[in-house]
Design a protein around this motif. Structure first.
Motif, mmCIF file in Angstrom:
data_model
loop_
_atom_site.group_PDB
_atom_site.id
_atom_site.type_symbol
_atom_site.label_atom_id
_atom_site.label_comp_id
_atom_site.label_asym_id
_atom_site.label_seq_id
_atom_site.Cartn_x
_atom_site.Cartn_y
_atom_site.Cartn_z
ATOM 1 N N SER A 63 -54.217 18.369 33.271
ATOM 2 C CA SER A 63 -53.403 18.873 32.174
ATOM 3 C C SER A 63 -53.598 20.360 31.888
ATOM 4 C CB SER A 63 -53.699 18.075 30.906
ATOM 5 O OG SER A 63 -55.007 18.336 30.432
ATOM 6 N N ALA A 64 -54.342 21.055 32.714
ATOM 7 C CA ALA A 64 -54.515 22.496 32.574
ATOM 8 C C ALA A 64 -54.485 23.131 33.961
ATOM 9 C CB ALA A 64 -55.827 22.833 31.865
ATOM 10 N N VAL A 65 -53.860 24.308 34.037
ATOM 11 C CA VAL A 65 -53.720 25.002 35.322
ATOM 12 C C VAL A 65 -54.195 26.439 35.190
ATOM 13 C CG1 VAL A 65 -51.830 23.561 36.176
ATOM 14 C CG2 VAL A 65 -51.305 25.546 34.766
ATOM 15 N N ASP A 66 -54.555 27.024 36.334
ATOM 16 C CA ASP A 66 -55.031 28.408 36.357
ATOM 17 C C ASP A 66 -53.893 29.400 36.553
ATOM 18 O OD1 ASP A 66 -57.680 27.551 36.115
ATOM 19 O OD2 ASP A 66 -57.869 27.269 38.285
ATOM 20 N N SER A 67 -52.726 28.915 36.977
ATOM 21 C CA SER A 67 -51.612 29.797 37.296
ATOM 22 C C SER A 67 -50.311 29.179 36.806
ATOM 23 C CB SER A 67 -51.535 30.023 38.808
ATOM 24 O OG SER A 67 -50.299 30.594 39.182
ATOM 25 N N PRO A 68 -49.383 29.993 36.297
ATOM 26 C CA PRO A 68 -48.085 29.460 35.866
ATOM 27 C C PRO A 68 -47.286 28.813 37.002
ATOM 28 C CG PRO A 68 -48.427 31.663 34.989
ATOM 29 C CD PRO A 68 -49.519 31.430 35.983
ATOM 30 N N THR A 69 -47.624 29.121 38.227
ATOM 31 C CA THR A 69 -46.888 28.544 39.352
ATOM 32 C C THR A 69 -47.486 27.229 39.839
ATOM 33 O OG1 THR A 69 -48.200 29.836 40.933
ATOM 34 C CG2 THR A 69 -46.151 30.822 40.113
ATOM 35 N N ALA A 70 -48.629 26.836 39.280
ATOM 36 C CA ALA A 70 -49.284 25.596 39.713
ATOM 37 C C ALA A 70 -48.554 24.390 39.137
ATOM 38 C CB ALA A 70 -50.740 25.587 39.282
ATOM 39 N N PHE A 71 -48.462 23.329 39.924
ATOM 40 C CA PHE A 71 -47.798 22.096 39.475
ATOM 41 C C PHE A 71 -48.649 21.358 38.451
ATOM 42 C CE2 PHE A 71 -47.310 17.458 40.097
ATOM 43 C CZ PHE A 71 -46.003 17.323 39.650
ATOM 44 N N ALA A 72 -49.912 21.232 38.718
ATOM 45 C CA ALA A 72 -50.845 20.536 37.823
ATOM 46 C C ALA A 72 -52.261 20.943 38.194
ATOM 47 C CB ALA A 72 -50.682 19.018 37.926
ATOM 48 N N GLY A 73 -53.210 20.589 37.326
ATOM 49 C CA GLY A 73 -54.602 20.851 37.636
ATOM 50 C C GLY A 73 -55.134 19.906 38.693
ATOM 51 N N ASN A 74 -56.284 20.211 39.220
ATOM 52 C CA ASN A 74 -56.908 19.415 40.272
ATOM 53 C C ASN A 74 -57.439 18.099 39.695
ATOM 54 O OD1 ASN A 74 -58.366 18.332 42.372
ATOM 55 N ND2 ASN A 74 -59.835 20.022 42.525
ATOM 56 N N PRO A 75 -56.875 16.947 40.092
ATOM 57 C CA PRO A 75 -57.338 15.677 39.520
ATOM 58 C C PRO A 75 -58.770 15.334 39.886
ATOM 59 C CG PRO A 75 -55.837 15.290 41.351
ATOM 60 C CD PRO A 75 -55.800 16.756 41.067
ATOM 61 N N PHE A 76 -59.299 15.962 40.934
ATOM 62 C CA PHE A 76 -60.652 15.668 41.396
ATOM 63 C C PHE A 76 -61.676 16.674 40.874
ATOM 64 C CE2 PHE A 76 -57.594 14.416 44.731
ATOM 65 C CZ PHE A 76 -57.754 13.040 44.639
ATOM 66 N N ALA A 77 -61.244 17.550 39.978
ATOM 67 C CA ALA A 77 -62.130 18.616 39.511
ATOM 68 C C ALA A 77 -63.318 18.084 38.710
ATOM 69 C CB ALA A 77 -61.339 19.611 38.670
ATOM 70 N N ASP A 78 -63.096 17.022 37.956
ATOM 71 C CA ASP A 78 -64.193 16.486 37.133
ATOM 72 C C ASP A 78 -63.910 15.017 36.845
ATOM 73 O OD1 ASP A 78 -66.452 16.254 35.585
ATOM 74 O OD2 ASP A 78 -65.643 17.332 33.845
ATOM 75 N N ILE A 79 -64.017 14.196 37.881
ATOM 76 C CA ILE A 79 -63.735 12.771 37.751
ATOM 77 C C ILE A 79 -64.630 12.146 36.682
ATOM 78 C CG2 ILE A 79 -63.840 10.535 38.913
ATOM 79 C CD1 ILE A 79 -61.531 12.105 39.898
ATOM 80 N N GLY A 80 -64.003 11.490 35.728
ATOM 81 C CA GLY A 80 -64.778 10.849 34.670
ATOM 82 C C GLY A 80 -65.425 11.798 33.690
ATOM 83 N N LEU A 81 -65.111 13.078 33.775
ATOM 84 C CA LEU A 81 -65.593 14.090 32.828
ATOM 85 C C LEU A 81 -67.106 14.247 32.807
ATOM 86 C CD1 LEU A 81 -63.277 13.187 29.785
ATOM 87 C CD2 LEU A 81 -62.846 14.842 31.607
ATOM 88 N N SER A 82 -67.756 13.963 33.912
ATOM 89 C CA SER A 82 -69.215 14.042 33.942
ATOM 90 C C SER A 82 -69.714 15.463 33.719
ATOM 91 C CB SER A 82 -69.742 13.493 35.277
ATOM 92 O OG SER A 82 -69.149 14.175 36.371
#
Length: 412
Positions: A63-82
């Motif tokens: 739900s957050a992106v680093d660039s306006p051209t990005a489709f979506a954030g990386n779903p694997f960036a922090d699995i389970g919010l650990s």
């Protein structure tokens, strides 16, 4: 934002918005047949269970992106919010995650009203999970998480323009998103048996009124909840009065149209008008003076009361008027800002640029959500099936799908 008062409001607002989904369940549950009430309410409760888990696992990361051209954030960036849970400031950060989850949940739950009385629960859950992943999570990133909609004003008119898409609490991300998806699913599943104007009556009007009351109660968290992120929560007063006023005016607008058209104002109409006003004020709650908010509510009540007739004219079976209330109401509230947003609206000191970005954002989300929902729904229908059989629809979805009855009265 980490002051005790702000944190207290954050958890309160989260609970308020979470309560809105059971409110949707009651609102929708009262409108369907008695033999479908359990099925209808379970689609909302199923959304709570599934979407909350997906949000924690990977939705928040998307739900957050680093660039306006990005489709979506990386779903694997922090699995389970650990990582987030172990990081500095995790107490406040995790509150934000929980608050965001409630928006994702209700967006998906709203869609279910379009397919009442005829959908398989398992198929609905598959749709809900996939649509949340490719429908809601990316759109949330576009609108609030640094995506193209959030940066549209800067992209078109420059950083010094002061113009940006206004969607304070979810006109595009929630209501246009859900309403467009609802239209797509209504088309995929087709019409209920015997679909025509006046044949299908609400089975429990008090249940619908209870749902509307819970929605209005929870909506103060929906609209004003994000103020916990500000230093002094200085926008709460304006947001609160606009949430009250626009909703009240929409009730009057809706029942006025009912009186003119049908001769009688109804309680279901009043409840529907309240929801239409809440939908319309959602994107605009922090950017209108109270008088313009009243006018918005009145306009939403009138237009949405007329818009629910479109399904009979155009021949699509949006069972509980998700399109007429949420899509149309979301569009009204989003586009209205182009004319009356304080300081930038066309009629209150601004120019056409605010209207331009509002239109582009609304149409972008509408088209994207409709296409995505149609593809997902069509794929489910053609593989495992989305709609119950005609025999099961007539017999009642509750017993067939859940083995329960909404009103199983014991012998005295």
């Amino acid at each position: 934002m980490d002051a005790p008062g702000n944190i207290s409001w954050a958890i309160t607002a989260t609970a308020l918005v979470l309560l809105m989904t059971p409110g949707v369940a009651f609102f929708y549950g009262g409108l369907v047949k008695a033999k479908s009430v359990v099925s209808m309410m379970m689609m909302s409760f199923g959304s709570i269970g599934l979407v909350a888990v997906l949000w924690i696992l990977f939705g928040f990361s998307m739900s957050a992106v680093d660039s306006p051209t990005a489709f979506a954030g990386n779903p694997f960036a922090d699995i389970g919010l650990s990582s987030l849970a172990a990081g500095e400031g995790s107490n406040v950060a995790l509150l934000g995650v929980a608050y965001g989850a409630t928006f994702a949940i209700i967006t998906v739950a709203l869609i279910s009203g379009a397919i009442a009385d005829r959908a398989k629960f398992g198929s609905w859950l598959i749709f809900a999970g996939v649509f949340a992943t490719v429908g809601y999570f990316p759109v949330a990133a576009w609108v609030w998480g640094g995506g193209w909609i959030m940066n549209l004003g800067t992209t078109l008119f420059g950083e010094d323009s002061g113009i940006g898409v206004i969607d304070y609490a979810g006109g595009t991300a929630v209501h246009i998103n859900a309403g467009a998806a609802a239209l797509a699913l209504a088309l995929v599943l087709g019409k209920r048996i015997g679909f025509q104007k006046g044949i299908l009556k609400p089975h429990n009007v008090p249940l619908t009124l209870l749902g509307a009351a819970l929605l209005w109660f929870g909506w103060f968290g929906f609209n004003a909840g994000a103020e916990w992120l500000s230093e002094d929560m200085g926008g709460v007063g304006l947001i609160g009065i606009n949430t009250l006023g626009a909703t009240a005016a929409a009730i009057l607008g809706w029942i006025l149209i009912e009186k003119i058209k049908d001769g009688k104002p109804t309680s279901v109409g009043a409840a529907s008008g309240a929801v239409a006003g809440l939908v319309a004020i959602t994107p605009a709650c922090a950017n209108l003076t109270p008088g313009w908010a009243l006018l918005l509510g009145l306009l939403a009540g009138v237009v949405c009361a007329l818009a629910i007739e479109l399904k009979f004219r155009l021949g699509f079976d949006d069972s509980l008027d998700v399109v007429g209330i949420h899509l149309v109401g979301g569009l009204i509230g989003t586009l209205y800002l182009g004319f009356f947003a304080t300081g930038t609206g066309l009629f209150v000191g601004g120019d056409a640029r605010q209207l331009a970005v509002q239109v582009i954002a609304a149409l972008g989300v509408l088209i994207y959500s409709f296409v995505v929902a149609f593809i997902i729904g069509f794929a489910i229908e053609k593989t495992i099936g989305f709609r119950v059989t005609n025999e099961d629809e007539i017999a009642g979805v509750d017993q067939v799908v859940h083995g329960e009855e909404g009103y199983a009265l014991a012998d005295a």
